[in-house]
Motif scaffolding. Sequence first.
Motif, PDB file in Angstrom:
ATOM      1  N   ILE A  13     -18.665  34.155  26.570  1.00  0.00           N
ATOM      2  CA  ILE A  13     -17.564  34.024  27.245  1.00  0.00           C
ATOM      3  C   ILE A  13     -17.227  32.397  27.407  1.00  0.00           C
ATOM      4  N   ASP A  15     -14.528  29.914  29.298  1.00  0.00           N
ATOM      5  CA  ASP A  15     -13.694  29.840  30.396  1.00  0.00           C
ATOM      6  C   ASP A  15     -12.714  29.128  29.832  1.00  0.00           C
ATOM      7  N   VAL A  72     -16.948  39.120  36.747  1.00  0.00           N
ATOM      8  CA  VAL A  72     -16.409  37.855  36.668  1.00  0.00           C
ATOM      9  C   VAL A  72     -15.867  37.019  37.904  1.00  0.00           C
ATOM     10  N   ALA A 110     -10.564  35.483  41.479  1.00  0.00           N
ATOM     11  CA  ALA A 110      -9.943  35.893  40.141  1.00  0.00           C
ATOM     12  C   ALA A 110      -9.125  37.040  40.186  1.00  0.00           C
ATOM     13  N   VAL A 115     -14.168  42.663  34.124  1.00  0.00           N
ATOM     14  CA  VAL A 115     -13.352  42.963  32.912  1.00  0.00           C
ATOM     15  C   VAL A 115     -14.070  44.058  32.241  1.00  0.00           C
ATOM     16  N   LEU A 131     -15.464  37.101  24.795  1.00  0.00           N
ATOM     17  CA  LEU A 131     -14.131  37.060  26.005  1.00  0.00           C
ATOM     18  C   LEU A 131     -13.673  35.503  26.370  1.00  0.00           C
ATOM     19  N   LEU A 133     -11.527  33.537  28.786  1.00  0.00           N
ATOM     20  CA  LEU A 133     -11.277  34.220  30.174  1.00  0.00           C
ATOM     21  C   LEU A 133     -10.612  32.807  30.993  1.00  0.00           C
ATOM     22  N   ASN A 134      -9.830  33.263  32.009  1.00  0.00           N
ATOM     23  CA  ASN A 134      -9.385  32.419  33.049  1.00  0.00           C
ATOM     24  C   ASN A 134      -9.289  32.952  34.167  1.00  0.00           C
ATOM     25  N   TYR A 138      -7.287  37.208  30.475  1.00  0.00           N
ATOM     26  CA  TYR A 138      -8.170  37.280  29.535  1.00  0.00           C
ATOM     27  C   TYR A 138      -7.802  37.844  28.182  1.00  0.00           C
ATOM     28  N   SER A 139      -8.391  37.563  27.211  1.00  0.00           N
ATOM     29  CA  SER A 139      -8.449  37.843  25.753  1.00  0.00           C
ATOM     30  C   SER A 139      -9.727  38.131  25.121  1.00  0.00           C
TER      31      SER A 139
END
Length: 144
Positions: A13, A15, A72, A110, A115, A131, A133-134, A138-139
């Motif tokens: 992951i 961030d 998350v 979040a 996720v 992943l 993530l923010n 996410y993507s």
Amino acid sequence: MSTETTASVSTHILDTSVGRPAEGVPVQLAARSGRDADWQALGGSATDADGRCKDLPALPEGITHVRLDFAVEAYFENNAENNAENNAEKKQADVQQDAPATRDSGSVGAFFPEVAITFAVVPGEHFHVPLLLNPFGYSVYRGS
């Protein structure tokens, strides 16, 4: 390690809101042997300082689908305090932008507290699923 009859899975992951790996995120691994089969929980891990889960359980033979569940919400809640100092400086700039009112405030945590990523696997192949993530999105993609 994969063999001719099993697939293997890894993840990490990043961030993207701070440009660093996300440490301490719990990840659960589940699998099934066909789209109509029940999910079987295989175990889990947590991301290390590099954002990686290096000890996810091996997949049994006959698995066709895998699900990674990333918890998350606690990660963002825990990091809200660390980001509070940086946010004071950013608030002035955010006032001039059309940004969500709770952006970087820590009050929401979040938007996506969990996720869940489901993907198909093929025996004998390795599947690395990063992943990105923010707090507000996410993507994911198949990595190498």
